[in-house]
Design a protein around this motif. Structure first.
Motif, PDB file in Angstrom:
ATOM      1  N   VAL A   2     -35.268  40.759  88.952  1.00 47.99           N
ATOM      2  CA  VAL A   2     -33.833  40.498  88.967  1.00 47.99           C
ATOM      3  C   VAL A   2     -33.120  41.539  88.110  1.00 47.99           C
ATOM      4  O   VAL A   2     -33.520  41.794  86.972  1.00 47.99           O
ATOM      5  CB  VAL A   2     -33.523  39.081  88.432  1.00 47.99           C
ATOM      6  N   PHE A   3     -32.062  42.122  88.676  1.00 47.06           N
ATOM      7  CA  PHE A   3     -31.234  43.081  87.949  1.00 47.06           C
ATOM      8  C   PHE A   3     -29.781  42.665  88.058  1.00 47.06           C
ATOM      9  O   PHE A   3     -29.329  42.222  89.109  1.00 47.06           O
ATOM     10  CB  PHE A   3     -31.382  44.493  88.541  1.00 47.06           C
ATOM     11  N   GLY A   4     -29.046  42.836  86.968  1.00 48.90           N
ATOM     12  CA  GLY A   4     -27.609  42.589  86.962  1.00 48.90           C
ATOM     13  C   GLY A   4     -26.838  43.823  87.393  1.00 48.90           C
ATOM     14  O   GLY A   4     -27.400  44.770  87.948  1.00 48.90           O
ATOM     15  N   ASP A   5     -25.532  43.824  87.100  1.00 48.27           N
ATOM     16  CA  ASP A   5     -24.684  44.906  87.594  1.00 48.27           C
ATOM     17  C   ASP A   5     -24.211  45.883  86.533  1.00 48.27           C
ATOM     18  O   ASP A   5     -23.580  46.869  86.860  1.00 48.27           O
ATOM     19  CB  ASP A   5     -23.484  44.352  88.359  1.00 48.27           C
ATOM     20  N   HIS A   6     -24.521  45.673  85.296  1.00 49.53           N
ATOM     21  CA  HIS A   6     -24.071  46.596  84.251  1.00 49.53           C
ATOM     22  C   HIS A   6     -25.160  47.618  83.933  1.00 49.53           C
ATOM     23  O   HIS A   6     -25.577  47.790  82.799  1.00 49.53           O
ATOM     24  CB  HIS A   6     -23.660  45.823  82.996  1.00 49.53           C
ATOM     25  N   LEU A   7     -25.604  48.319  84.958  1.00 47.62           N
ATOM     26  CA  LEU A   7     -26.723  49.244  84.802  1.00 47.62           C
ATOM     27  C   LEU A   7     -26.336  50.537  84.093  1.00 47.62           C
ATOM     28  O   LEU A   7     -27.142  51.121  83.390  1.00 47.62           O
ATOM     29  CB  LEU A   7     -27.331  49.573  86.163  1.00 47.62           C
ATOM     30  N   ALA A   8     -25.134  50.992  84.296  1.00 44.42           N
ATOM     31  CA  ALA A   8     -24.738  52.280  83.725  1.00 44.42           C
ATOM     32  C   ALA A   8     -23.968  52.135  82.421  1.00 44.42           C
ATOM     33  O   ALA A   8     -23.569  53.130  81.828  1.00 44.42           O
ATOM     34  CB  ALA A   8     -23.903  53.053  84.737  1.00 44.42           C
ATOM     35  N   ASP A   9     -23.762  50.912  81.946  1.00 48.11           N
ATOM     36  CA  ASP A   9     -22.970  50.686  80.735  1.00 48.11           C
ATOM     37  C   ASP A   9     -23.673  51.131  79.462  1.00 48.11           C
ATOM     38  O   ASP A   9     -23.019  51.480  78.486  1.00 48.11           O
ATOM     39  CB  ASP A   9     -22.601  49.209  80.595  1.00 48.11           C
ATOM     40  N   VAL A  10     -24.982  51.065  79.459  1.00 48.91           N
ATOM     41  CA  VAL A  10     -25.755  51.415  78.265  1.00 48.91           C
ATOM     42  C   VAL A  10     -26.658  52.576  78.617  1.00 48.91           C
ATOM     43  O   VAL A  10     -27.440  52.497  79.553  1.00 48.91           O
ATOM     44  CB  VAL A  10     -26.609  50.224  77.787  1.00 48.91           C
ATOM     45  N   ALA A  20     -34.542  52.624  86.323  1.00 53.58           N
ATOM     46  CA  ALA A  20     -35.424  51.459  86.241  1.00 53.58           C
ATOM     47  C   ALA A  20     -35.274  50.588  87.485  1.00 53.58           C
ATOM     48  O   ALA A  20     -36.270  50.076  88.020  1.00 53.58           O
ATOM     49  CB  ALA A  20     -35.133  50.653  84.987  1.00 53.58           C
ATOM     50  N   LEU A  21     -34.052  50.410  87.974  1.00 56.26           N
ATOM     51  CA  LEU A  21     -33.829  49.658  89.204  1.00 56.26           C
ATOM     52  C   LEU A  21     -34.552  50.319  90.375  1.00 56.26           C
ATOM     53  O   LEU A  21     -35.249  49.650  91.143  1.00 56.26           O
ATOM     54  CB  LEU A  21     -32.333  49.548  89.495  1.00 56.26           C
ATOM     55  N   ALA A  22     -34.412  51.616  90.500  1.00 55.06           N
ATOM     56  CA  ALA A  22     -35.080  52.341  91.591  1.00 55.06           C
ATOM     57  C   ALA A  22     -36.600  52.208  91.490  1.00 55.06           C
ATOM     58  O   ALA A  22     -37.285  51.989  92.499  1.00 55.06           O
ATOM     59  CB  ALA A  22     -34.669  53.813  91.582  1.00 55.06           C
ATOM     60  N   ASP A  23     -37.128  52.304  90.286  1.00 51.65           N
ATOM     61  CA  ASP A  23     -38.570  52.146  90.088  1.00 51.65           C
ATOM     62  C   ASP A  23     -39.031  50.746  90.487  1.00 51.65           C
ATOM     63  O   ASP A  23     -40.072  50.579  91.126  1.00 51.65           O
ATOM     64  CB  ASP A  23     -38.955  52.413  88.630  1.00 51.65           C
ATOM     65  N   ASN A  51     -23.298  40.505  85.070  1.00 46.10           N
ATOM     66  CA  ASN A  51     -24.539  40.322  84.333  1.00 46.10           C
ATOM     67  C   ASN A  51     -25.022  41.591  83.660  1.00 46.10           C
ATOM     68  O   ASN A  51     -25.002  42.664  84.226  1.00 46.10           O
ATOM     69  CB  ASN A  51     -25.636  39.811  85.264  1.00 46.10           C
ATOM     70  N   SER A  52     -25.484  41.409  82.453  1.00 45.78           N
ATOM     71  CA  SER A  52     -26.118  42.486  81.699  1.00 45.78           C
ATOM     72  C   SER A  52     -27.618  42.433  81.984  1.00 45.78           C
ATOM     73  O   SER A  52     -28.053  41.796  82.930  1.00 45.78           O
ATOM     74  CB  SER A  52     -25.855  42.280  80.205  1.00 45.78           C
ATOM     75  N   HIS A  53     -28.406  43.040  81.117  1.00 46.02           N
ATOM     76  CA  HIS A  53     -29.855  42.944  81.256  1.00 46.02           C
ATOM     77  C   HIS A  53     -30.385  41.657  80.614  1.00 46.02           C
ATOM     78  O   HIS A  53     -31.552  41.353  80.705  1.00 46.02           O
ATOM     79  CB  HIS A  53     -30.540  44.178  80.657  1.00 46.02           C
ATOM     80  N   MET A  54     -29.503  40.894  79.974  1.00 42.12           N
ATOM     81  CA  MET A  54     -29.881  39.612  79.357  1.00 42.12           C
ATOM     82  C   MET A  54     -29.361  38.484  80.256  1.00 42.12           C
ATOM     83  O   MET A  54     -28.451  37.743  79.913  1.00 42.12           O
ATOM     84  CB  MET A  54     -29.299  39.518  77.949  1.00 42.12           C
ATOM     85  N   LEU A  55     -29.958  38.345  81.424  1.00 42.81           N
ATOM     86  CA  LEU A  55     -29.447  37.485  82.487  1.00 42.81           C
ATOM     87  C   LEU A  55     -29.233  36.042  82.063  1.00 42.81           C
ATOM     88  O   LEU A  55     -28.289  35.402  82.505  1.00 42.81           O
ATOM     89  CB  LEU A  55     -30.395  37.540  83.684  1.00 42.81           C
ATOM     90  N   PHE A  56     -30.094  35.527  81.219  1.00 41.82           N
ATOM     91  CA  PHE A  56     -29.985  34.117  80.853  1.00 41.82           C
ATOM     92  C   PHE A  56     -29.153  33.895  79.605  1.00 41.82           C
ATOM     93  O   PHE A  56     -29.041  32.776  79.119  1.00 41.82           O
ATOM     94  CB  PHE A  56     -31.368  33.482  80.756  1.00 41.82           C
TER      95      PHE A  56
END
Length: 77
Positions: A2-10, A20-23, A51-56
């Protein structure tokens, strides 16, 4: 996975979330090609945003949890 949508923020020199998503997408494809049952859940593609990378720890954690529980119900005997 599971990946959220704030991938490029950090961005860090050690990790690129878009890479990492592509991998992980490639890893899921390899598992399935080998006869496994893996799913890539990219939340924005499923209409879930914020969502960030801290989904829960995000505000919509129950919605994400329900999606994961549905996957378990459908895929785990």
């Amino acid at each position: 996975m599971v990946f959220g949508d704030h991938l490029a923020d950090v961005s860090t020199p050690l990790l690129s979330w878009p890479a990492a998503l592509a991998d992980c997408e490639q890893y899921v494809a390899e598992i399935n090609q080998a006869g496994g049952d893996a799913t890539m859940l990219h939340l924005p593609a499923a209409g879930v945003f914020g969502n960030s990378h801290m989904l829960f720890q995000d505000r919509n954690n129950l919605q994400v949890g329900d999606m994961i529980l549905s996957w378990i119900t459908e895929h785990v005997e």
